[in-house]
Design an enzyme around this catalytic site. Structure first.
Site, short mmCIF file in Angstrom:
data_model
loop_
_atom_site.label_atom_id
_atom_site.label_comp_id
_atom_site.label_asym_id
_atom_site.label_seq_id
_atom_site.Cartn_x
_atom_site.Cartn_y
_atom_site.Cartn_z
N TYR A 128 3.01 -56.97 32.43
CA TYR A 128 2.85 -56.51 33.89
C TYR A 128 3.48 -57.18 35.07
O TYR A 128 3.98 -56.48 35.94
CB TYR A 128 1.17 -56.21 33.91
N1 LIG Z 1 -6.05 -51.06 40.46
C1 LIG Z 1 -5.60 -52.36 40.64
O1 LIG Z 1 -6.23 -53.29 40.68
C2 LIG Z 1 -4.39 -52.43 40.96
C3 LIG Z 1 -3.90 -53.79 41.63
C4 LIG Z 1 -2.50 -53.65 42.00
C5 LIG Z 1 -1.38 -52.77 41.52
N2 LIG Z 1 -1.94 -51.69 41.24
C6 LIG Z 1 -1.08 -50.60 40.91
O2 LIG Z 1 -1.61 -49.42 41.64
C7 LIG Z 1 -1.11 -48.36 40.73
C8 LIG Z 1 -2.13 -47.26 40.63
O3 LIG Z 1 -3.03 -48.10 39.50
P1 LIG Z 1 -4.62 -47.47 39.32
O4 LIG Z 1 -5.48 -48.53 39.69
O5 LIG Z 1 -4.73 -46.21 40.14
O6 LIG Z 1 -4.31 -46.92 38.10
P2 LIG Z 1 -5.15 -45.73 37.07
O7 LIG Z 1 -5.10 -46.30 35.61
O8 LIG Z 1 -6.25 -45.26 37.84
O9 LIG Z 1 -4.05 -44.59 37.31
C9 LIG Z 1 -2.85 -44.52 36.92
C10 LIG Z 1 -2.20 -43.29 36.39
O10 LIG Z 1 -0.99 -43.38 36.03
C11 LIG Z 1 -0.94 -42.40 34.83
N3 LIG Z 1 0.13 -42.49 33.90
C12 LIG Z 1 0.28 -43.67 33.15
N4 LIG Z 1 1.50 -43.76 32.28
C13 LIG Z 1 1.96 -42.66 32.77
C14 LIG Z 1 3.25 -42.12 32.47
N5 LIG Z 1 4.27 -42.60 31.46
N6 LIG Z 1 3.58 -41.00 33.08
C15 LIG Z 1 2.87 -40.55 34.03
N7 LIG Z 1 1.81 -40.79 34.55
C16 LIG Z 1 1.25 -41.96 33.63
C17 LIG Z 1 -2.26 -42.27 34.21
O11 LIG Z 1 -2.53 -41.08 33.36
C18 LIG Z 1 -3.21 -42.60 35.40
O12 LIG Z 1 -3.66 -41.31 36.01
C19 LIG Z 1 -0.45 -48.94 39.75
O13 LIG Z 1 1.04 -48.95 39.71
C20 LIG Z 1 -0.92 -50.20 39.53
O14 LIG Z 1 -0.21 -51.10 38.66
C21 LIG Z 1 -3.29 -51.36 40.85
#
Ligand SMILES: NC(=O)c1ccc[n+]([C@@H]2O[C@H](COP(=O)([O-])OP(=O)(O)OC[C@H]3O[C@@H](n4cnc5c(N)ncnc54)[C@H](O)[C@@H]3O)[C@@H](O)[C@H]2O)c1
Length: 249
Positions: free
Chosen positions: A156
């Site tokens: 990651y």
């Molecule tokens: N939540 C956190 O703590 C956090 C912190 C830093 C960065 N991020 C980043 O923010 C972004 C959103 O994260 P989130 O917390 O909303 O996650 P989440 O899991 O709630 O949402 C991610 C979405 O991506 C979709 N997805 C996964 N694989 C896929 C694919 N191959 N094709 C299309 N869609 C796909 C999933 O179905 C899901 O709806 C991500 O890039 C994550 O790495 C999140």
């Protein structure tokens, strides 16, 4: 805070738009006058999210790690909305929490395929659509993990560092156009992505945030939507922090 007509006439593609940060961005863009195309692997959740947002939202089922699927999704989006002005790449997975020497190579490849190659395929396919109108805003969701390198999350962290590098390169390539490319590096924000991580890892991430709390989805959404708006016109290839003081660079 919302800005009534900030996205009037704008069409946004939000990958991973069915959940967490992505769905919140989609809601905000429509609330501020735009149209949102939710791209997600989870067809049911994508359709449900679009329904909840209303007639200005549409969902497309896509696997961002599959180039053909992304090409098809662009065609479907252009058919529905005629143009693409904004791309927010939020789709990602965490992969398992393990030391690098225990990390399963197939899981490593899956994280890189979705989190890095997925962003590449989406940018590669959507930039030409933006070039047709001469305007665009790309906002990639990286992570503080990409700056700091979290232990037990090497795939990651590596993937998010790659998203930062990709953003810098593409931003410079497009700098003479009116298409900007930026990324954000949030610290931990409670969303369904937490279900993919061990409690020990979640506790570790919280312990590293000087503000002593998780970020809020709205706090990330506010930054993302500013970067996705016309107002953000002199920043490109840049990395914007939203980490409660964890990464002050
Ligand atoms: N939540 C956190 O703590 C956090 C912190 C830093 C960065 N991020 C980043 O923010 C972004 C959103 O994260 P989130 O917390 O909303 O996650 P989440 O899991 O709630 O949402 C991610 C979405 O991506 C979709 N997805 C996964 N694989 C896929 C694919 N191959 N094709 C299309 N869609 C796909 C999933 O179905 C899901 O709806 C991500 O890039 C994550 O790495 C999140």
């Amino acid at each position: 805070m919302q800005f009534a007509e900030r996205f009037k006439g704008r069409v946004a593609v939000i990958t991973g738009g069915a959940s967490g940060i992505g769905v919140a961005v989609a809601h905000r863009i429509v609330a501020e006058g735009g149209k949102a195309c939710i791209w997600d692997l989870n067809a049911e959740a994508g359709a449900k999210a679009a329904d909840a947002i209303g007639s200005q939202a549409h969902s497309v089922t896509v696997d961002v790690s599959d180039e053909t699927s992304v090409t098809r999704a662009v065609a479907e989006t252009v058919k529905a909305f005629r143009q693409i002005d904004i791309l927010v790449t939020s789709a990602a997975i965490t992969g398992p929490n393990a030391t690098m020497w225990d990390y399963p190579p197939d899981k490593w490849r899956q994280v890189i395929d979705i989190n890095v190659n997925g962003v590449f395929y989406c940018c590669r396919a959507i930039v030409p659509e933006m070039q047709k109108s001469g305007y665009g805003r790309i906002v990639n969701i990286a992570s503080v993990a990409g700056k700091e390198g979290n232990p037990n999350a090497s795939a990651y962290s590596t993937s998010k560092a790659a998203v930062i590098g990709l953003t810098k390169s593409l931003g410079k390539e497009l700098a003479k156009s009116k298409i900007t490319v930026n990324c954000v590096t949030p610290a931990a924000v409670k969303t369904p992505i937490f279900d993919q991580m061990s409690q020990t890892h979640i506790d570790f991430m919280l312990s590293k945030i000087p503000m002593g709390r998780f970020g809020l989805v709205d706090e990330v959404t506010s930054l993302v939507t500013w970067l996705a708006s016309e107002e953000c016109s002199f920043s490109t290839g840049a990395v914007f922090d939203v980490s409660g003081g964890r990464a002050t660079y």
